[in-house]
Scaffold this active site. Structure first.
Site, PDB file in Angstrom:
ATOM      1  N   ASP B 152       0.856  -1.181   0.000  1.00  7.97           N
ATOM      2  CA  ASP B 152       0.000   0.000   0.000  1.00  7.97           C
ATOM      3  C   ASP B 152       0.893   1.233   0.000  1.00  7.97           C
ATOM      4  O   ASP B 152       1.501   1.562   1.007  1.00  7.97           O
ATOM      5  CB  ASP B 152      -0.896   0.026   1.245  1.00  7.97           C
ATOM      6  CG  ASP B 152      -1.978  -1.053   1.209  1.00  7.97           C
ATOM      7  OD1 ASP B 152      -1.722  -2.118   0.620  1.00  7.97           O
ATOM      8  OD2 ASP B 152      -3.054  -0.835   1.774  1.00  7.97           O
ATOM      9  N   LYS B 215      -6.920   3.267  -3.610  1.00  4.32           N
ATOM     10  CA  LYS B 215      -7.366   3.260  -2.222  1.00  4.32           C
ATOM     11  C   LYS B 215      -7.603   4.686  -1.762  1.00  4.32           C
ATOM     12  O   LYS B 215      -6.824   5.588  -2.089  1.00  4.32           O
ATOM     13  CB  LYS B 215      -6.284   2.565  -1.392  1.00  4.32           C
ATOM     14  CG  LYS B 215      -6.471   2.605   0.113  1.00  4.32           C
ATOM     15  CD  LYS B 215      -5.426   1.726   0.809  1.00  4.32           C
ATOM     16  CE  LYS B 215      -5.371   2.002   2.292  1.00  4.32           C
ATOM     17  NZ  LYS B 215      -4.321   1.232   2.989  1.00  4.32           N
ATOM     18  N   LYS B 251     -10.226   0.138  -2.748  1.00  8.87           N
ATOM     19  CA  LYS B 251     -10.177  -0.100  -1.302  1.00  8.87           C
ATOM     20  C   LYS B 251     -10.477   1.184  -0.533  1.00  8.87           C
ATOM     21  O   LYS B 251      -9.627   2.055  -0.430  1.00  8.87           O
ATOM     22  CB  LYS B 251      -8.791  -0.631  -0.913  1.00  8.87           C
ATOM     23  CG  LYS B 251      -8.609  -0.799   0.597  1.00  8.87           C
ATOM     24  CD  LYS B 251      -7.248  -1.386   0.955  1.00  8.87           C
ATOM     25  CE  LYS B 251      -7.007  -1.327   2.453  1.00  8.87           C
ATOM     26  NZ  LYS B 251      -5.657  -1.777   2.845  1.00  8.87           N
TER      27      LYS B 251
END
Lengths: 305, 315
Positions: B152, B215, B251
């Site tokens: 991430d 995300k 996400k």
């Protein structure tokens, strides 16, 4: 403008949950009538989701309220009495209408309810001494018992005594640091819903008392089975309902207060709410914690402490 | 080096071409977007559909701990919870991944070995992203070497907001190159991008640069995932697949705490991107406390009585 030409301003009675005044999540209301069958107001008919929300609010409030000093809790309870004193007229009117009492009798009931707050306010910092203390044990230990609040308590308020009875079951629960989810009398919920407005202005933290109106059995069933409720007071339940609720409550070992005088129809007609309450309602929702503390080997030094 | 989808190779040819492309994206109707997200949030999901949604949501969670106080013991406890979220009910699905800082990735990988639960690691000087590129890349290499299956990364919001899109683009490309087989999630920190138009531009920039997931946020700022910004990103991945055939995951992270919230997001996914995204390969929740609420709701559905925080773990 003369009084006759004025449009009436009707009050919307609402629930009291988490320090706020929501309508029922279900959107339902039911008609509340006086003792002669005349319409008084519409009250929210709570659903089990309102009950669930009330438990969440009560749980959230528990840490702060149980952690407050007993002295502080006493001050807050006394403040409730002060606030009620100022709104006495409203409660006399509501009690007279919902219980069919004369104005003077209703006034006596409301006075008694205010005095009851004062009575329990005095008990907050004294109950520890009478239900706990130092225990004599056969060994070199200090042995101390101290009462602690049970947690979230569901209270089924009395069905007949809509105000004095209500105060008599709420005040002892919160005096010791519990938080409460209260199911008001199904036929006479208005004094209970108005009490919510008084509690909201009495320095009582939101969520300590949550008041729901509606069908008692519909609300009590999910609350009795709720895993996050620690105790239940079955005062407002009839014999048959009380039995069912007690079975459901056994699942997570809830404390249950089932008054011996419970009548088959759930009425509390034979209960004298004006009588001195005693301490049994205070002690019913306490857990006793006992601590053993070694005093040291008395034999070695030869001294006693 | 991964290449940009051919349909958009012109867009990334130069700094000015990229800027032209991103500013050429249609503006976002903010009122319409929020109204659409709110109206989809009013769907009533009950009984069997609710049970399906709860299990799906559990299987989509990246169970996250990103605290300065993280210890190996806490990471192992979290890993155990990811594998068996509810030890009293073994039919409970596993979560998708455990998300930790790079120095905890090895601990998480050892604890999760053979379980099927992935190890996700934040990297690139998370959460601020304020470090030199080679430090960011070393951070990524470190996490991948420690066994992270997913990385991430955070974008350089400072560069993005000052209009240096090519810098952001090249940084994502470089990080992607370091990831190897690990899937790359690109965090935009939508709470810092100010406008919906910026979120749309960032989404396209990330997708063009080869993100496997886009995300919303780090969970470290005031505004995290909201239904509206997630809806906007879902529209972006839908449009991107329609034009390039490449499917990209989404996400939302941070601020999703209740089952009700999670179900609202699943409705958004189904109604916007479609059923293809209703799978933990394509949609994730970055969350920690959400799992306990899902488990309590799951217990309520299976026993018929309300559960409480005493019956789930304290994280």
């Amino acid at each position: 403008m003369s009084e006759q030409n004025r449009l009436g301003v009707f009050k919307t009675y609402k629930l009291y949950v988490g320090g706020k005044f929501p309508r029922s999540e279900s959107g339902r209301v039911y008609e509340v009538t006086d003792s002669k069958g005349q319409w008084l107001a519409n009250a929210p008919q709570s659903s089990r989701k309102d009950a669930r929300d009330a438990v969440v609010a009560a749980r959230k409030a528990f840490g702060g309220w149980s952690g407050a000093t007993a002295y502080n809790r006493g001050q807050v309870l006394y403040r409730v009495a002060e606030m009620l004193e100022g709104r006495k007229e409203q409660f006399v009117r509501e009690v007279a209408a919902s219980e069919g009492l004369s104005k003077s009798k209703a006034a006596a009931v409301v006075d008694a309810a205010i005095d009851r707050w004062v009575w329990y306010a005095g008990w907050t910092d004294k109950i520890g001494q009478i239900s706990g203390g130092a225990n004599p044990v056969a060994g070199p230990f200090f042995n101390l018992s101290t009462p602690e609040p049970t947690g979230v308590v569901t209270v089924l308020a009395p069905q007949k005594s809509s105000f004095l009875g209500l105060v008599s079951v709420i005040a002892p629960v919160i005096a010791t640091g519990n938080t409460a989810v209260v199911i008001a009398s199904a036929d006479a919920p208005l004094p209970a819903l108005s009490l919510g407005e008084v509690l909201a202005t009495s320095d009582l933290p939101g969520g300590v008392v949550n008041i729901l109106s509606g069908a008692t059995a519909e609300l009590a069933a999910p609350l009795a089975a709720h895993q996050d409720v620690n105790a239940i007071d079955l005062t407002g339940a009839g014999a048959e309902l009380a039995k069912e609720l007690e079975i459901a409550a056994a699942d997570n070992l809830k404390r249950v207060l089932r008054p011996l005088a419970a009548e088959a129809d759930g009425s509390d007609a034979s209960t004298d709410w004006l009588a001195a309450p005693g301490t049994h309602r205070l002690t019913a929702f306490l857990e006793t914690k006992t601590v053993w503390h070694p005093t040291g080997a008395l034999g070695a030094s030869g001294s006693s402490y | 080096m991964p290449t940009t989808a051919p349909a958009f190779s012109d867009a990334t040819a130069s700094d000015s071409a990229l800027r032209r492309f991103l500013f050429g994206l249609p503006g976002v109707d903010a009122v319409g977007l929020e109204a659409r997200a709110a109206s989809l949030g009013t769907r009533s999901i009950k009984t069997t559909a609710k049970a399906y949604a709860i299990d799906l949501a559990i299987s989509m969670i990246d169970l996250t701990t990103l605290e300065g106080a993280d210890t190996p013991g806490k990471v192992r406890a979290l890993a155990a919870k990811a594998v068996h979220p509810d030890p009293t009910d073994r039919t409970t699905p596993r979560t998708a991944a455990v998300c930790v800082y790079p120095d905890m990735a090895a601990t998480a990988a050892a604890a999760l070995a053979g379980s099927g639960v992935k190890v996700a690691s934040v990297a690139t000087a998370f959460p601020a992203g304020r470090a030199a590129l080679d430090i960011k890349l070393a951070d990524v290499r470190d996490a991948v070497a420690a066994g992270a299956d997913e990385i991430d990364m955070v974008i350089d919001r400072g560069a993005f907001l000052s209009g240096r899109f090519m810098k952001v683009y090249e940084e994502i490309l470089a990080v992607k190159a370091e990831c190897g087989t690990a899937r790359l999630k690109v965090i935009f920190e939508t709470g810092e991008l100010s406008t919906y138009d910026n979120i749309r531009r960032a989404s396209w920039l990330g997708m063009l640069a080869g993100a496997d997931f886009i995300k919303t946020s780090t969970g470290k700022v005031a505004t995290n995932a909201t239904p509206a910004n997630t809806l906007l990103m879902l529209e972006a991945v839908r449009d991107f697949r329609a034009q390039t055939g490449v499917q990209i995951g989404v996400k939302p992270a941070g601020g999703i705490r209740t089952t009700k919230d999670a179900v609202k997001f699943l409705v958004l996914v189904n109604e916007t991107a479609g059923e293809d995204w209703l799978d933990n390969h394509w949609f994730r929740f970055g969350a920690s406390s959400l799992l306990n609420d899902l488990l309590m709701q799951r217990q309520k559905l299976s026993t018929g009585r309300y559960s409480g925080p005493d019956y789930v773990t304290v994280d």
